[in-house]
Write an enzyme that holds these catalytic residues in place. Sequence first.
Site, mmCIF file in Angstrom:
data_model
loop_
_atom_site.group_PDB
_atom_site.id
_atom_site.type_symbol
_atom_site.label_atom_id
_atom_site.label_comp_id
_atom_site.label_asym_id
_atom_site.label_seq_id
_atom_site.Cartn_x
_atom_site.Cartn_y
_atom_site.Cartn_z
ATOM 1 C CG LEU A 62 -14.443 28.508 24.233
ATOM 2 C CD1 LEU A 62 -14.027 29.152 25.675
ATOM 3 C CD2 LEU A 62 -13.746 27.400 23.899
ATOM 4 N N GLY A 90 -17.486 37.148 22.684
ATOM 5 C CA GLY A 90 -17.370 36.263 23.925
ATOM 6 C C GLY A 90 -16.716 35.197 23.841
ATOM 7 C CG ASP A 91 -18.452 31.519 23.632
ATOM 8 O OD1 ASP A 91 -18.887 32.119 22.712
ATOM 9 O OD2 ASP A 91 -19.273 30.506 23.716
ATOM 10 C CD GLU A 92 -18.795 34.535 18.541
ATOM 11 O OE1 GLU A 92 -18.290 35.169 17.786
ATOM 12 O OE2 GLU A 92 -20.025 34.626 18.806
#
Lengths: 356, 195
Positions: free
Chosen positions: A213, A254-256
């Site tokens: 993201l 985390g945002d992967e």
Amino acid sequence: MNAPSGSSLHHNKSRHGGLTSHVLDVLCPMHLIVDAEGDVIHLGPTLRKMFAGLGVVGEPFLETFDLQRPRGVTAITDLRLAEGTKLHLVVRQPPQTALKGVVVPMDGAAGNLVVNLSFGISIMDGVRDFALSNADFAATDLAIEMLYLMEAKSAAMEASRKLNLRLQGAKTLAEEAAMTDTLTGLKNRRAMDQILTVLVEGRTPFAVMHIDLDFFKAVNDTLGHAAGDHVLQVAAGIMIEETRESDVVARVGGDEFTILLPNVSNEDTLRRVGQRIIDRLCEPIPFGEAVCRVSASIGTVWIEHGERPSIPDLLENADVALYASKHAGRACQTLYTPELRSKPHLRQPPPGRRGG
Amino acid sequence: MHGLINRSIQNFVTDSYGRQSWVDVALNARLGFIDFEGMLMYKTPLTPRIVDAMCAVLMRPRGDMLEDLGTYLVSHPRLESVRRLLRFGGVDFEDFLHSLDDLPDRARLALPDLVLPSVELHAEGEGHFNLICEASLVGYGHVMLGVLRAMADDYGALVVLEHCGHAQGVETITIKLVETDFAEGRQFQLGATIA
């Protein structure tokens, strides 16, 4: 255990040979005596109970019993030859009980034979069909102990089976929990690794999509972790919606995110799926009064039929492609080609991603 | 202690006093869990603890409580298999009494881990018997008293039973068999469980 009872005075006193039939009634309640003509002349007490009302006494032995082994016994003289061997018989009348037996000539009585019978393995059917009780078996017969054991063991097995089912249910739940990312409900990295191992072993083409993201850190920093968590949940929903049921969407950091897409036959499909995900993630995400804005960069590796890459190489290639997308200005997808590696500034994975 | 014993106690409390009462007993006994699993093993001291908790929570004397447990084990429809397995012991009540010496062996035959306290029948003549119960669990004699009462009913025998207290780790029950065929007992067919 009580001795089999109920024999009449006549039976108690009669002698058919060396042993009084009273002795045989107690020791072998399932014996019968056949005379030289082949007619049944006496039944032990348990057989009397089984054949009550059928008029077996006085009839030929071979009309009541079908001797299945040894084969070819049609006359009582043949039966005499089977002395001491194991007999397999079936009662001709329903319920056609299968019995085991042994025949021996009676000492002293002209031509009389004793046939002693047993239910063998069909003991359960026998006691049920003829409503037999403890008293119908000789005190030394292990039949009652065997019935006890069968019943006790099946009760224990049933209890164990129920426990196993409960444990199996608990195990499935625990495994599910261990494979799931609790925030988004997506698969976690452990699950992704397992499924990827299977895909690499297989022979069908498949693809690995790494999604990062963009601007997620900014959302977290300015609107707080609750907003960040909300964005992750919305992003997860979008990825599930834009992929097939057979695809695996995992949150690996985390945002992967990583999406495994089995059975992908061409790169166009991948381009379309990736673009749809990017388009939807670029739409503003409302959070209370605020609006969160993110986008997505994607690096994709397509494994064609017959290729068998190692998992670390595969994941590293996906990272190289993802980094190329970031480098190209974000909100885009790059399909991996070996040429990407020849561009030195692209060879280093973006910060925050694991190597391999 | 075999889970089957603890689970039986749990079922007794649940079926007789309700689930909430069992939860109270489990909490009072500080089990750290609520439900026993019949096919797992538990530490031996748990059993006296739940018996103590049961008497405290339900406010009943230990002897009465354990006798009810014994009766429950034999007569509750949910435990038909226990009644049946006991009935394998003998054709009439006296025959059954003599089979009690074998009870721990029979239990072990079914489940190798199931260790029951040993019992010994002494025939004193004229229908009088003493049943000596090894009481590793204080009050086991009362459980046996309940079992005998229910089995006498099951066989239709008229008996007078009395618990004569305990000494040196054993509890004694006196049994006077007044009449073997006093009433119509319950049916017992060897092959009844096979559908």
